[in-house]
Design a protein around this motif. Structure first.
Motif, PDB file in Angstrom:
ATOM      1  N   ASP A  51       0.858  -1.178   0.000  1.00 41.31           N
ATOM      2  CA  ASP A  51       0.000   0.000   0.000  1.00 41.31           C
ATOM      3  C   ASP A  51       0.902   1.238   0.000  1.00 41.31           C
ATOM      4  O   ASP A  51       1.678   1.463   0.938  1.00 41.31           O
ATOM      5  CB  ASP A  51      -0.890  -0.013   1.246  1.00 41.31           C
ATOM      6  CG  ASP A  51      -1.955   1.060   1.210  1.00 41.31           C
ATOM      7  OD1 ASP A  51      -1.729   2.111   0.568  1.00 41.31           O
ATOM      8  OD2 ASP A  51      -3.005   0.875   1.838  1.00 41.31           O
ATOM      9  N   ARG A  53       0.318   4.158   0.598  1.00 42.20           N
ATOM     10  CA  ARG A  53       0.016   5.152   1.623  1.00 42.20           C
ATOM     11  C   ARG A  53       0.800   4.919   2.908  1.00 42.20           C
ATOM     12  O   ARG A  53       1.104   5.861   3.632  1.00 42.20           O
ATOM     13  CB  ARG A  53      -1.490   5.144   1.926  1.00 42.20           C
ATOM     14  CG  ARG A  53      -2.357   5.608   0.761  1.00 42.20           C
ATOM     15  CD  ARG A  53      -3.824   5.366   1.022  1.00 42.20           C
ATOM     16  NE  ARG A  53      -4.114   3.935   1.119  1.00 42.20           N
ATOM     17  CZ  ARG A  53      -5.332   3.452   1.329  1.00 42.20           C
ATOM     18  NH1 ARG A  53      -6.365   4.288   1.478  1.00 42.20           N
ATOM     19  NH2 ARG A  53      -5.520   2.153   1.399  1.00 42.20           N
ATOM     20  N   ASN A  54       1.114   3.635   3.189  1.00 44.23           N
ATOM     21  CA  ASN A  54       1.844   3.361   4.434  1.00 44.23           C
ATOM     22  C   ASN A  54       3.068   2.470   4.243  1.00 44.23           C
ATOM     23  O   ASN A  54       3.778   2.163   5.212  1.00 44.23           O
ATOM     24  CB  ASN A  54       0.908   2.736   5.476  1.00 44.23           C
ATOM     25  CG  ASN A  54       0.262   1.449   4.976  1.00 44.23           C
ATOM     26  OD1 ASN A  54       0.748   0.806   4.048  1.00 44.23           O
ATOM     27  ND2 ASN A  54      -0.850   1.073   5.601  1.00 44.23           N
TER      28      ASN A  54
END
Length: 247
Positions: A51, A53-54
């Motif tokens: 992911d 985003r993280n």
């Protein structure tokens, strides 16, 4: 099996074990496996990618867990267990009996045989077939399919008979082994995927030069027949027979 993704070794254990199932059950087709367990391809595919985003791999969603439980009987304990790890045991501790190996095999029922003739080479089609479990005593090697017997051509009333409705666990004989060299046919029964249908027979002769086999039925009402291997799509050894209880 399909080609493995380059980040396979980085996957968390649950994600990696699901990816292994995708390889085993649908030859690497995420789309086909997602359809089996009742989730979207996007939902399944995201657990195999970091992911952005993280910077982490997503956890396995509840929808995926439910689908695995319903279709394969897989629970969360199995997902979290690293089967390749070995925990040391005290030397005075009794060794446990080896766990049986459960082999889940696609089943071609009597009613699915016509469709199998067209779809046997299509991973997406094979993924739509139901699977049935067989207990085996060693790691299975090769391509296995189970066929439900149709007709009485192999029923001679003896203990060797193969009856209508029997389920046969079969292992495919790769074509190069029967196109250019002679089959070992004396100890096996066979399932032959022919252009005209799926045949359960014994083979009593294999003419390598002329590319033919002679098939034999246990039921004497069915005469022996010579068939051309050019009309044969697959040949399987019959490994095991399951018989529903009858009265």
């Amino acid at each position: 099996m399909g080609k493995y993704i380059s980040n396979y070794d980085e996957l968390p254990i649950p994600n990696k074990k699901i990816y292994d199932l995708v390889q085993e059950q649908t030859n690497g087709s995420v789309k086909a496996f997602a359809e089996i367990i009742g989730v979207s391809q996007q939902v399944l595919d995201r657990i195999f990618k970091i992911d952005s985003r993280n910077g982490k791999y997503p956890s396995v969603s509840e929808k995926i867990k439910v689908g695995l439980k319903e279709k394969f009987g897989i629970d969360e304990i199995w997902l979290l267990t690293d089967e390749k790890s070995n925990t040391p045991k005290p030397s005075d501790e009794a060794s446990p009996i080896d766990e049986p190996i459960i082999l889940r095999v696609p089943l071609v029922s009597q009613y699915a045989q016509a469709g199998y003739l067209c779809g046997y080479a299509d991973a997406a089609y094979m993924a739509t077939l139901p699977t049935i479990p067989y207990i085996v005593d060693h790691e299975a090697q090769g391509h296995y399919v189970a066929f439900e017997v149709k007709g009485d051509s192999m029923n001679d009333g003896t203990e060797d008979a193969i009856l209508e409705g029997d389920r046969l666990l079969c292992r495919e004989i790769m074509p190069h082994l029967w196109v250019s060299s002679k089959l070992h046919f004396r100890k096996w029964d066979f399932v032959i995927v022919h252009t005209e249908g799926i045949l359960v027979k014994r083979i009593i002769d294999h003419d390598v030069e002329n590319h033919t086999i002679t098939i034999h039925s246990l039921n004497s009402m069915y005469p022996d027949k010579i068939i051309n291997l050019a009309d044969v799509k697959q040949i399987f050894n019959v490994i095991e027979l399951q018989r529903p209880r009858r009265r």
